[in-house]
Design an enzyme around this catalytic site. Structure first.
Site, PDB file in Angstrom:
ATOM      1  N   LYS A  38       0.840  -1.214   0.000  1.00  0.00           N
ATOM      2  CA  LYS A  38       0.000   0.000   0.000  1.00  0.00           C
ATOM      3  C   LYS A  38       0.867   1.254   0.000  1.00  0.00           C
ATOM      4  CE  LYS A  38      -0.162  -0.603   4.983  1.00  0.00           C
ATOM      5  NZ  LYS A  38      -0.928  -1.185   6.102  1.00  0.00           N
ATOM      6  N   TYR A 251      15.628  30.233   9.741  1.00  0.00           N
ATOM      7  CA  TYR A 251      14.433  30.928  10.219  1.00  0.00           C
ATOM      8  C   TYR A 251      14.391  30.982  11.745  1.00  0.00           C
ATOM      9  CZ  TYR A 251      12.309  30.815   5.555  1.00  0.00           C
ATOM     10  OH  TYR A 251      12.028  31.004   4.234  1.00  0.00           O
TER      11      TYR A 251
HETATM   12  C1  PLP Z   1      -0.007  -2.087   6.780  1.00  0.00           C
HETATM   13  C2  PLP Z   1      -0.524  -3.411   7.168  1.00  0.00           C
HETATM   14  C3  PLP Z   1       0.331  -4.501   7.272  1.00  0.00           C
HETATM   15  C4  PLP Z   1       1.849  -4.374   7.203  1.00  0.00           C
HETATM   16  O1  PLP Z   1       2.306  -3.904   8.463  1.00  0.00           O
HETATM   17  P1  PLP Z   1       3.870  -3.675   8.761  1.00  0.00           P
HETATM   18  O2  PLP Z   1       3.893  -3.324  10.206  1.00  0.00           O
HETATM   19  O3  PLP Z   1       4.308  -2.542   7.899  1.00  0.00           O
HETATM   20  O4  PLP Z   1       4.558  -4.944   8.473  1.00  0.00           O
HETATM   21  C5  PLP Z   1      -0.218  -5.743   7.492  1.00  0.00           C
HETATM   22  N1  PLP Z   1      -1.567  -5.887   7.642  1.00  0.00           N
HETATM   23  C6  PLP Z   1      -2.421  -4.844   7.597  1.00  0.00           C
HETATM   24  C7  PLP Z   1      -3.872  -5.067   7.780  1.00  0.00           C
HETATM   25  C8  PLP Z   1      -1.926  -3.572   7.368  1.00  0.00           C
HETATM   26  O5  PLP Z   1      -2.777  -2.535   7.338  1.00  0.00           O
END
Ligand code: PLP
Length: 359
Positions: A38, A251
């Site tokens: 994702k 800044y």
């Molecule tokens: C993002 C996600 C993962 C992966 O998690 P990591 O901690 O990055 O390994 C796995 N399962 C779900 C449902 C997620 O939303």
């Protein structure tokens, strides 16, 4: 000149990505290892990362949004693609068109897929305690009791604290998930994220869903990182300035040279995902970049396009690369120096970087 060499860039080592997937595969005790891909593969580029993982042997992918799934489908025609958001209303046709597997999060979603899903596969996402999008155990019981015509290929749940192996919540979630599994005998099960690979083997189930560890984050905080660095974020030194003792930098005049100093201005700032909290005085513990062969502290405020670094004790010149994280400054350390986590640091890398892939 290649634009990769011009200004800020993220170098993504696809061999390291593949090696990390294989390392998790070796830990998973025969379970299938998938990939959470994702958010544009955690900011590192969906297409390139997905193809590399496919070559390593990965066949199951998890995206959040249906659009991400459609993008992935264009790259991997034969992958199984799960959509973690669930089934958006009226979107069944879109899922079917791109052969996306919705991870259903409620009885109404299950009913909708039974009506509109044309027998295509789906997953059921049950909550074992985290209270993110998913159905409660009682709702899963209703889905099962409703005897809907569903082709359920996966039962999944998500761990809240897998990076804390001593946290008793892991065992509680495992027990609850076992009860859900008992409702759906013969259906494959998935529970572990990255850190879940470092819990006991009963967390591996049939399919795992690692994300951050693939991209080089440490799944075992407090212990040496078993993964290889994948992403290196760098920018060029635009200018090196002599800053006499007593002058300020940046800044809001938050940093004053305590000695005659040399300060490098590096061409990446918060638009490029370098958190403003890496500014001196805002960072918990202070943030560093690796430049001129050594670690040098960030001084003053990180601004939109540039970051100032005290290079008085290093040999640095205009045009040198300065690394914010990657092969020299661990991703997790850089994230901690900005008061955040590796997931956020990676996914905030801006679109202004050149993304540069190496094998
Ligand atoms: C993002 C996600 C993962 C992966 O998690 P990591 O901690 O990055 O390994 C796995 N399962 C779900 C449902 C997620 O939303």
């Amino acid at each position: 000149m290649n634009s990769n060499d011009l200004s800020a860039r993220v170098t993504i080592n696809l061999s390291a990505l593949k090696a990390n997937w294989l390392a998790l595969k070796a830990r998973a005790g025969g379970a299938e290892v998938g990939a959470a891909i994702k958010a544009d593969a955690y900011g590192l580029g969906l297409a390139a990362c997905a193809k590399a993982l496919w070559v390593a042997g990965c066949r199951s992918y998890f995206v959040a949004r249906p659009r991400e799934g459609a993008e992935l489908r264009a790259v991997l025609p034969d992958a199984t693609i799960y959509v973690l958001d669930g089934l958006y209303d009226g979107a069944a046709g879109y899922y079917l068109q791109h052969r996306l597997v919705p991870s259903l999060i409620s009885l109404p979603e299950a009913q909708a897929w039974a009506r509109e899903g044309q027998g295509a596969p789906c997953a059921l996402h049950v909550d074992s305690g985290i209270n993110r999008v998913s159905m409660r155990m009682a709702e899963l019981e209703q889905v099962v009791a409703a005897k809907l015509s569903l082709n359920v290929i996966l039962l999944m749940s998500h761990l809240a604290s897998s990076e804390e192996p001593q946290n008793p919540f892991n065992a509680l979630q495992r027990q609850r998930f076992a009860k859900a599994q008992a409702l759906l005998p013969g259906v494959r099960a998935s529970l572990a994220n990255s850190s879940g690979h470092y819990l006991t083997s009963d967390f591996f189930c049939d399919l795992t869903r690692p994300g951050i560890a693939l991209y080089g984050g440490n799944p075992t905080p407090g212990q040496p990182n078993p993964m290889q660095a994948v992403a290196t974020a760098e920018a060029r030194v635009l200018q090196v300035r002599d800053v006499p003792k007593g002058e300020v930098v940046g800044y809001n005049t938050t940093w004053t040279a305590a000695r005659d100093s040399r300060v490098a201005l590096v061409g990446a700032g918060y638009r490029d995902g370098i958190p403003r909290r890496m500014s001196s005085g805002l960072s918990p513990g202070g943030a560093h970049v690796f430049v001129g062969g050594q670690r040098c502290p960030i001084v003053g405020r990180v601004s939109m396009d540039m970051t100032a670094v005290d290079v008085t004790d290093a040999k640095v010149q205009r045009g040198d690369w300065a690394e914010f994280f990657g092969t020299h400054i661990p991703l997790d350390e850089a994230a901690a120096s900005a008061g955040t986590i590796s997931w956020e640091l990676l996914t905030h890398l801006g679109s202004r970087y050149a993304r540069h892939y190496i094998e």
